[in-house]
Design a protein around this motif. Structure first.
Motif, PDB file in Angstrom:
ATOM      1  N   ALA A  87       2.590   1.761  -3.350  1.00  0.00           N
ATOM      2  CA  ALA A  87       1.704   2.349  -4.304  1.00  0.00           C
ATOM      3  C   ALA A  87       1.494   3.764  -4.212  1.00  0.00           C
ATOM      4  CB  ALA A  87       0.308   1.608  -4.152  1.00  0.00           C
ATOM      5  N   ALA A  88       1.347   4.078  -2.935  1.00  0.00           N
ATOM      6  CA  ALA A  88       1.041   5.484  -2.566  1.00  0.00           C
ATOM      7  C   ALA A  88       2.568   6.375  -2.920  1.00  0.00           C
ATOM      8  CB  ALA A  88       1.059   5.744  -1.156  1.00  0.00           C
ATOM      9  N   THR A 139      -7.919  -5.683  -1.633  1.00  0.00           N
ATOM     10  CA  THR A 139      -8.290  -4.297  -1.337  1.00  0.00           C
ATOM     11  C   THR A 139      -7.000  -3.558  -1.873  1.00  0.00           C
ATOM     12  OG1 THR A 139      -9.500  -4.830   0.480  1.00  0.00           O
ATOM     13  CG2 THR A 139      -8.557  -2.490   0.394  1.00  0.00           C
ATOM     14  N   VAL A 140      -5.852  -3.852  -1.597  1.00  0.00           N
ATOM     15  CA  VAL A 140      -4.553  -2.918  -1.875  1.00  0.00           C
ATOM     16  C   VAL A 140      -4.655  -2.834  -3.472  1.00  0.00           C
ATOM     17  CG1 VAL A 140      -2.149  -2.709  -1.742  1.00  0.00           C
ATOM     18  CG2 VAL A 140      -3.514  -3.385   0.402  1.00  0.00           C
ATOM     19  N   LYS A 175       0.738  -1.255   0.108  1.00  0.00           N
ATOM     20  CA  LYS A 175      -0.014  -0.028  -0.051  1.00  0.00           C
ATOM     21  C   LYS A 175       0.993   1.192  -0.015  1.00  0.00           C
ATOM     22  CE  LYS A 175      -3.858   2.163   2.674  1.00  0.00           C
ATOM     23  NZ  LYS A 175      -4.779   1.951   3.592  1.00  0.00           N
ATOM     24  N   ARG A 231       4.135   5.544  -5.700  1.00  0.00           N
ATOM     25  CA  ARG A 231       4.193   5.133  -7.186  1.00  0.00           C
ATOM     26  C   ARG A 231       5.270   4.416  -7.646  1.00  0.00           C
ATOM     27  NH1 ARG A 231      -0.006   7.139  -5.703  1.00  0.00           N
ATOM     28  NH2 ARG A 231      -1.467   8.771  -7.015  1.00  0.00           N
ATOM     29  N   GLN A 281      -6.859  -3.381  -5.628  1.00  0.00           N
ATOM     30  CA  GLN A 281      -8.146  -2.369  -6.193  1.00  0.00           C
ATOM     31  C   GLN A 281      -7.362  -1.004  -6.039  1.00  0.00           C
ATOM     32  OE1 GLN A 281      -9.926  -4.599  -7.754  1.00  0.00           O
ATOM     33  NE2 GLN A 281     -11.984  -3.796  -6.927  1.00  0.00           N
ATOM     34  N   GLN A 282      -6.883  -0.492  -5.163  1.00  0.00           N
ATOM     35  CA  GLN A 282      -6.069   0.705  -5.042  1.00  0.00           C
ATOM     36  C   GLN A 282      -5.011   1.021  -6.222  1.00  0.00           C
ATOM     37  OE1 GLN A 282      -5.020   0.893  -0.914  1.00  0.00           O
ATOM     38  NE2 GLN A 282      -7.033   1.023   0.012  1.00  0.00           N
ATOM     39  N   MET A 283      -4.367  -0.249  -6.199  1.00  0.00           N
ATOM     40  CA  MET A 283      -3.229  -0.259  -7.270  1.00  0.00           C
ATOM     41  C   MET A 283      -4.017   0.064  -8.610  1.00  0.00           C
ATOM     42  SD  MET A 283      -0.874  -3.194  -5.811  1.00  0.00           S
ATOM     43  CE  MET A 283       0.153  -3.069  -7.123  1.00  0.00           C
ATOM     44  N   LYS A 284      -5.081  -0.769  -8.767  1.00  0.00           N
ATOM     45  CA  LYS A 284      -5.741  -0.532 -10.097  1.00  0.00           C
ATOM     46  C   LYS A 284      -6.323   0.868 -10.664  1.00  0.00           C
ATOM     47  CE  LYS A 284      -8.734  -3.458 -11.643  1.00  0.00           C
ATOM     48  NZ  LYS A 284     -10.114  -4.246 -11.658  1.00  0.00           N
ATOM     49  N   GLU A 285      -6.753   1.545  -9.584  1.00  0.00           N
ATOM     50  CA  GLU A 285      -6.898   2.874  -9.803  1.00  0.00           C
ATOM     51  C   GLU A 285      -5.680   3.898 -10.159  1.00  0.00           C
ATOM     52  OE1 GLU A 285      -8.963   4.540  -6.438  1.00  0.00           O
ATOM     53  OE2 GLU A 285     -10.378   3.070  -6.399  1.00  0.00           O
ATOM     54  N   VAL A 286      -4.429   3.476  -9.602  1.00  0.00           N
ATOM     55  CA  VAL A 286      -3.253   4.204  -9.908  1.00  0.00           C
ATOM     56  C   VAL A 286      -2.759   3.764 -11.399  1.00  0.00           C
ATOM     57  CG1 VAL A 286      -0.980   4.725  -9.086  1.00  0.00           C
ATOM     58  CG2 VAL A 286      -2.680   4.443  -7.467  1.00  0.00           C
TER      59      VAL A 286
END
Length: 324
Positions: free
Chosen positions: A260-261, A293-294, A257, A263, A296-301
């Motif tokens: 990903a934050a 869940t993480v 997480k 990048r 899914q957040q990565m898919k948004e990035v």
């Protein structure tokens, strides 16, 4: 969901008392050793085995804890430890209602045993349950309930509670309080990081927990670079004897997480891939869901990256293995 932090005894199912069974020191030693065996199994890849063994004897020791005898407090202490472990194990099936119930039982038996250290450990388990249920005010109330007891517990457990409390304040965006309690946690933690009591390993009262909360606090407060730097202090890509496997997978998810934050696509994918494979091996639906869940957040990035597509396929392939 009820607001009570600890359910009254009347709400617990009655365990048939086996007063005819003679309680001896040897009997209690056997149950204590079984609990330690289950704990050791749960720290590796044997969560299901740990559950089977635990429930094969937990009703028996609980019955002994309800019988008046010179050994009642000792039996209650073992029962409390067993329920702390039961709460952890059932949590991996995402059965959070049972996790809450078992945590409350652990608190009650710790009080029966008049064991403050066990009370605080069980309160920690309940607070984690409320955290999984996304009830930050309940989490805060539970840790506040533990605060007056901390003067009578080990520095290691004090540090665990203070670091977790700092995390609650970070979630509530109260930065000053978060840094204040994190500072106390580092001050309290003993220099000797070895020989942790078993029930403290169950609730992850380790130095890695302090680092984890420190990193997560910065992530919650919108400081991903600091979070990433702190979380990278914990080596997790390979299994290690110092960190139980179920905890290592949790750390991997949080590290992904943070990556990903900041990048870092390559490293974020590597950590999530490792977390998915490890959660499947130990059979933890909870850790698998956290990884998803993480993801899914990565898919948004990175919505169009091939590596993200490959990770999606990995989740589909591994999901079938997570059956009870």
């Amino acid at each position: 969901m009820k607001n009570t932090l600890v359910a009254p005894l009347s709400e617990f199912p009655t365990v048939k008392q086996r007063s005819s069974r003679k309680i001896s020191t040897e009997t209690l030693d056997d149950f204590s050793q079984l609990t330690e065996t289950c704990r050791s199994l749960s720290e590796g890849n044997e969560l299901k085995t740990a559950e089977r063994v635990l429930w094969s004897y937990l009703p028996q020791i609980e019955a002994l804890a309800q019988v008046q005898s010179p050994h009642q407090k000792s039996a209650a202490a073992i029962t409390s430890q067993a329920y702390v472990l039961a709460a952890s194990l059932v949590g991996h099936h995402n059965d959070l209602q049972s996790r809450q119930s078992y945590s409350e039982r652990a608190i009650w038996y710790a009080e029966c045993a008049q064991n403050v250290e066990l009370q605080v450990a069980a309160l920690r388990q309940l607070a984690v349950t409320f955290d999984y249920l996304a009830l930050p005010q309940n989490v805060l109330q539970t840790y506040q309930r533990a605060l007056p007891l901390l003067k009578d517990v080990s520095p290691r457990l004090q540090a665990c509670i203070y670091s977790a409390l700092s995390g609650v304040y970070a979630q509530l965006q109260q930065e000053q309080e978060a840094h204040h309690f994190m500072g106390i946690a580092y001050e309290k933690y003993p220099g000797d990081r070895q020989n942790e009591p078993g029930y403290l390993r169950t609730i992850n009262a380790s130095y890695h927990t302090l680092i984890l909360w420190d990193g997560l606090n910065h992530l919650e407060l919108g400081q991903p670079l600091k979070a990433h730097k702190i979380l990278q202090e914990i080596p997790t890509l390979e299994p290690t004897e110092q960190i139980p496997e179920r905890i290592r997978v949790e750390l991997l998810n949080y590290q992904a997480k943070a990556l990903a934050a900041v990048r870092d696509l390559e490293q974020a994918c590597a950590y999530i891939k490792t977390a998915v494979e490890a959660s499947t091996v130990i059979g933890s639906r909870k850790r698998f869901q956290e990884a998803f869940t993480v993801f899914q957040q990565m898919k948004e990035v990175w919505p169009t990256e091939a590596r993200i597509y490959d990770l999606g396929n990995l989740f589909l392939q591994r999901m079938i293995n997570l059956v009870d």
